[in-house]
Motif scaffolding. Sequence first.
Motif, mmCIF file in Angstrom:
data_model
loop_
_atom_site.group_PDB
_atom_site.id
_atom_site.type_symbol
_atom_site.label_atom_id
_atom_site.label_comp_id
_atom_site.label_asym_id
_atom_site.label_seq_id
_atom_site.Cartn_x
_atom_site.Cartn_y
_atom_site.Cartn_z
ATOM 1 N N ARG A 54 -21.699 -35.034 8.558
ATOM 2 C CA ARG A 54 -22.305 -35.496 7.307
ATOM 3 C C ARG A 54 -23.283 -34.468 6.755
ATOM 4 O O ARG A 54 -23.325 -34.215 5.541
ATOM 5 N N LEU A 55 -24.088 -33.875 7.639
ATOM 6 C CA LEU A 55 -25.033 -32.840 7.197
ATOM 7 C C LEU A 55 -24.296 -31.611 6.685
ATOM 8 O O LEU A 55 -24.693 -31.014 5.674
ATOM 9 N N LEU A 61 -21.790 -29.261 -0.232
ATOM 10 C CA LEU A 61 -21.879 -29.749 -1.608
ATOM 11 C C LEU A 61 -22.929 -28.977 -2.394
ATOM 12 O O LEU A 61 -22.719 -28.638 -3.568
ATOM 13 N N LEU A 62 -24.061 -28.669 -1.764
ATOM 14 C CA LEU A 62 -25.103 -27.887 -2.424
ATOM 15 C C LEU A 62 -24.575 -26.526 -2.859
ATOM 16 O O LEU A 62 -24.919 -26.019 -3.930
ATOM 17 N N ASN A 78 -24.127 -38.431 -6.928
ATOM 18 C CA ASN A 78 -24.134 -39.894 -6.917
ATOM 19 C C ASN A 78 -22.992 -40.437 -6.052
ATOM 20 O O ASN A 78 -23.199 -41.330 -5.214
ATOM 21 N N ASN A 79 -21.803 -39.888 -6.229
ATOM 22 C CA ASN A 79 -20.644 -40.349 -5.458
ATOM 23 C C ASN A 79 -20.804 -40.048 -3.968
ATOM 24 O O ASN A 79 -20.437 -40.869 -3.120
ATOM 25 N N PHE A 80 -21.351 -38.885 -3.657
ATOM 26 C CA PHE A 80 -21.506 -38.498 -2.247
ATOM 27 C C PHE A 80 -22.410 -39.471 -1.501
ATOM 28 O O PHE A 80 -22.046 -40.001 -0.445
ATOM 29 N N PHE A 81 -23.588 -39.724 -2.042
ATOM 30 C CA PHE A 81 -24.540 -40.572 -1.319
ATOM 31 C C PHE A 81 -24.168 -42.051 -1.362
ATOM 32 O O PHE A 81 -24.538 -42.806 -0.449
#
Length: 227
Positions: A54-55, A61-62, A78-81
């Motif tokens: 997950r990390l 993504l960043l 928004n979708n990721f979290f």
Amino acid sequence: MCRSHNSRCSPTLLGVLFVISCLLFIQVDAESVRLSKADIEKLGQKYGAKAKRRLETWQKLLTELKGESERNKLERVNNFFNQVRFIDDIKHWKKKDYWATPVEFLITNGGDCEDFSIAKYYTLKELGVPVDKMNLAYVKALRLNQAHMVLTYYKNPKSTPLVLDNINKSILPASKRPDLLHVYSFNGDKLWLSKMGRRTTLVGTSDRLKPWVKLQSRIENKDINLR
């Protein structure tokens, strides 16, 4: 002291300038949520392979979103979290109210509305979205009849903000969310009363919110408080 553009600064002055530049860099970078490979490896060894993945996905993504438009950053973050599990603080942390850092949120794969909003805020901040465009907003979720937190985004100061939420996962203007009664909102250093999603009255600085102050300190110091 330099007498002209062609004169050389003394070693002492150069040393002072170097120290000042380092301090400025540290101040700017203090709330960064970037993790090194060594950080992720260490956390993975302590909290398991799933937490590590997950990390890693978050950090990837960043990198992927670095040059994207702000709208695309909003959608992807928004979708990721919103894939993370919702868990009440009492059940998850054995505390009435606990604001988790994004790292804690992802390691445990769970949190409540504050944790969703905080993770989105800090991730978008890391991606270069100005803090002045974002607010963490306390609202009342009318259909659930309970306090709730969302992240709001202002394209410009006079625009109706967009709402990033973990209940309704579509990003919508605040005017399209009649189910939310806005109470107050804050960001890095300011606190406002809110109405219809808009900042109305500046009432002080966000350091009046003790959980926010503690959270900022833990992010700066990279503290992780897990069971």
